[in-house]
Design an enzyme around this catalytic site. Structure first.
Site, PDB file in Angstrom:
ATOM      1  N   LEU A  72       0.857  -1.211   0.000  1.00  0.00           N
ATOM      2  CA  LEU A  72       0.000   0.000   0.000  1.00  0.00           C
ATOM      3  C   LEU A  72       0.877   1.239   0.000  1.00  0.00           C
ATOM      4  O   LEU A  72       1.733   1.366   0.865  1.00  0.00           O
ATOM      5  CB  LEU A  72      -0.779   0.082   1.313  1.00  0.00           C
ATOM      6  CG  LEU A  72      -2.009  -0.729   1.568  1.00  0.00           C
ATOM      7  CD1 LEU A  72      -2.481  -0.423   2.988  1.00  0.00           C
ATOM      8  CD2 LEU A  72      -3.110  -0.385   0.577  1.00  0.00           C
ATOM      9  N   HIS A  73       0.667   2.120  -0.939  1.00  0.00           N
ATOM     10  CA  HIS A  73       1.391   3.397  -0.856  1.00  0.00           C
ATOM     11  C   HIS A  73       0.691   4.552  -1.564  1.00  0.00           C
ATOM     12  O   HIS A  73       1.150   5.680  -1.485  1.00  0.00           O
ATOM     13  CB  HIS A  73       2.807   3.258  -1.416  1.00  0.00           C
ATOM     14  CG  HIS A  73       2.843   3.156  -2.910  1.00  0.00           C
ATOM     15  ND1 HIS A  73       2.611   1.978  -3.563  1.00  0.00           N
ATOM     16  CD2 HIS A  73       3.046   4.085  -3.865  1.00  0.00           C
ATOM     17  CE1 HIS A  73       2.681   2.189  -4.870  1.00  0.00           C
ATOM     18  NE2 HIS A  73       2.950   3.457  -5.086  1.00  0.00           N
ATOM     19  N   ARG A  74      -0.432   4.272  -2.295  1.00  0.00           N
ATOM     20  CA  ARG A  74      -1.097   5.359  -3.044  1.00  0.00           C
ATOM     21  C   ARG A  74      -1.571   6.435  -2.085  1.00  0.00           C
ATOM     22  O   ARG A  74      -2.211   6.122  -1.057  1.00  0.00           O
ATOM     23  CB  ARG A  74      -2.352   4.857  -3.745  1.00  0.00           C
ATOM     24  CG  ARG A  74      -2.175   3.963  -4.862  1.00  0.00           C
ATOM     25  CD  ARG A  74      -2.184   4.621  -6.221  1.00  0.00           C
ATOM     26  NE  ARG A  74      -1.297   3.805  -6.987  1.00  0.00           N
ATOM     27  CZ  ARG A  74      -0.153   4.170  -7.516  1.00  0.00           C
ATOM     28  NH1 ARG A  74       0.227   5.406  -7.465  1.00  0.00           N
ATOM     29  NH2 ARG A  74       0.607   3.309  -8.135  1.00  0.00           N
ATOM     30  N   ARG A 114       6.361   5.857   3.022  1.00  0.00           N
ATOM     31  CA  ARG A 114       5.252   6.816   3.132  1.00  0.00           C
ATOM     32  C   ARG A 114       4.134   6.248   4.011  1.00  0.00           C
ATOM     33  O   ARG A 114       3.568   6.933   4.859  1.00  0.00           O
ATOM     34  CB  ARG A 114       4.761   7.077   1.694  1.00  0.00           C
ATOM     35  CG  ARG A 114       3.385   7.538   1.594  1.00  0.00           C
ATOM     36  CD  ARG A 114       2.907   7.610   0.137  1.00  0.00           C
ATOM     37  NE  ARG A 114       2.196   8.838  -0.011  1.00  0.00           N
ATOM     38  CZ  ARG A 114       2.625   9.884  -0.673  1.00  0.00           C
ATOM     39  NH1 ARG A 114       3.738   9.858  -1.327  1.00  0.00           N
ATOM     40  NH2 ARG A 114       1.918  10.962  -0.711  1.00  0.00           N
ATOM     41  N   ASP A 122      -2.159  -1.675  -4.054  1.00  0.00           N
ATOM     42  CA  ASP A 122      -2.607  -0.524  -4.840  1.00  0.00           C
ATOM     43  C   ASP A 122      -1.504  -0.094  -5.804  1.00  0.00           C
ATOM     44  O   ASP A 122      -1.556   0.979  -6.385  1.00  0.00           O
ATOM     45  CB  ASP A 122      -3.053   0.644  -3.944  1.00  0.00           C
ATOM     46  CG  ASP A 122      -1.981   1.146  -2.999  1.00  0.00           C
ATOM     47  OD1 ASP A 122      -0.808   0.747  -3.135  1.00  0.00           O
ATOM     48  OD2 ASP A 122      -2.314   1.959  -2.117  1.00  0.00           O
TER      49      ASP A 122
END
Ligand code: UD1
Length: 352
Positions: free
Chosen positions: A200-202, A235, A274
């Protein structure tokens, strides 16, 4: 012929490696590799260069993190004198990150030819920074290397002339094909036998606390049925720390090197992500993929591959995962030209 490659962020590296290798075998090609420094942590950058057999960058612009405008502007300011000094015949840019669009802008203004590797992908969602980067880069590029037919169609609809478009296949799959044998031998001791692999990073998922909280709660629920293995992007790590949701029962780790991640991906019961590239890698590997986004710029992974878009719908995520756990996973096949030879096709066009 002088070729510059500009890379900056983790997903660029596996796309540039096969093109660097293919051009190395051609006569009279001098290559310069420029790293913008957008990603700078050892586990987001250096380890990928080592595993992918890439040369040490000739130049590192060391821009680091920043807002989109700051990061893009810093790359432009620092890249311009380098391109002016080297006077390349062509600059190759990769994917859809800020480094890609920054380099394309610099070169277009200097009247240096630009080749965009992974051109034509569109999510049609301009709230994604990558979509803006894709649109602008493709308008500026002189050679557009597409991975699939939808890319050609999107470009033609935007007025790009046919002569500029070269469907070469998926260059990221070249790296996968090359390193899969190594990944097959790679131990995943210490990880559970059966697991769902999560990335997950969006910004749309992790920068909004309500979205991130919802996803983390869903992961805790999933972890009661199948172990969740979750290498955490820097992030995302920052955002999780800010939220303070306890995730002690999940198998969290730092971002993993390419080969180790490929090993985990190829053995996963399901992948929840994502990312753009992981939708493609799972399709190639035939591993079920649930994408936590409402759209994808890689529709071929849904129409031909193993990918299902679940958006932010927690019920859909759980119900699709249940089907996979019950042995009813979606099957798919690799799209045409995802065959490990895209880098060679790009070299043919560049040298042609
Ligand atoms: C970027 C790309 C995205 C790509 C992703 C892969 C853009 C607009 N986005 O997003 O398309 O899918 O890379 O990872 O270019 N950070 C570190 N160490 C690093 C790099 C980043 O700690 O080596 C942290 C910094 O706090 C930074 C944050 O992560 O502010 C985000 O990094 P950034 O490069 O801005 O974007 P990504 O989210 O990685």
């Amino acid at each position: 012929m002088k070729v510059i490659h500009v890379v900056g962020a983790r997903p660029n590296f596996m796309k540039a490696a096969p093109v660097l290798a293919a051009l190395k075998t051609r006569q009279n090609v001098g290559q310069t590799l420029i790293h913008t420094g957008q990603h700078y942590d050892a586990n987001m950058s250096d380890i990928f260069f080592q595993q992918l057999g890439m040369p040490i960058p000739d130049v590192n612009l060391e821009v680091g993190s920043g807002t989109h405008a700051t990061q893009t502007a810093d790359i432009m300011t620092r890249l311009e004198p380098v391109v002016t000094r080297i006077k390349p015949d062509i600059v190759l840019v990769y994917g859809d990150v800020n480094s890609t669009v920054a380099a394309a802008l610099v070169c277009a203004k200097l009247r240096v030819r630009v080749g965009h590797v992974e051109a034509g992908l569109r999510s049609f969602d301009r709230s994604m920074p990558e979509e803006i980067n894709r649109l602008v880069t493709d308008q500026l590029a002189d050679l557009l290397f597409t991975p699939s037919e939808d890319g050609d169609q999107n470009l033609q609809k935007e007025g790009v002339v046919l002569e500029k478009i070269h469907r070469v296949g998926n260059v990221m799959i070249d790296s996968l094909v090359q390193l899969l044998p190594l990944a097959k031998k790679c131990s995943t001791d210490g990880f559970p036998e059966r697991y769902a692999l999560v990335t997950l990073h969006r910004p749309s998922n992790v920068d909004d606390s309500a979205s991130l909280k919802g996803i983390l709660e869903a992961l805790l629920e999933i972890n009661r049925r199948i172990a969740v293995v979750f290498p955490v992007h820097p992030r995302t790590r920052q955002r999780i720390a800010e939220l303070g949701v306890p995730l002690d029962n999940l198998h969290l780790s730092e971002p993993l090197p390419y080969v180790e991640f490929l090993a985990l991906q190829s053995r996963a019961t399901a992948v929840l992500t994502d990312s753009g590239g992981i939708q493609e890698e799972t399709t190639y590997l035939g591993v079920p993929c649930l994408t936590l986004r409402n759209n994808t710029e890689r529709p071929v992974t849904v129409t031909m591959g193993t990918n299902i878009l679940v958006g932010q719908d927690r019920q859909k995520l759980i119900s699709e995962l249940t089907k996979i756990l019950d042995g009813h996973a979606k099957r798919g096949q690799a799209p045409p030209l995802w065959d490990g030879r895209a880098g060679n096709r790009i070299a043919d066009v560049v040298c042609g």
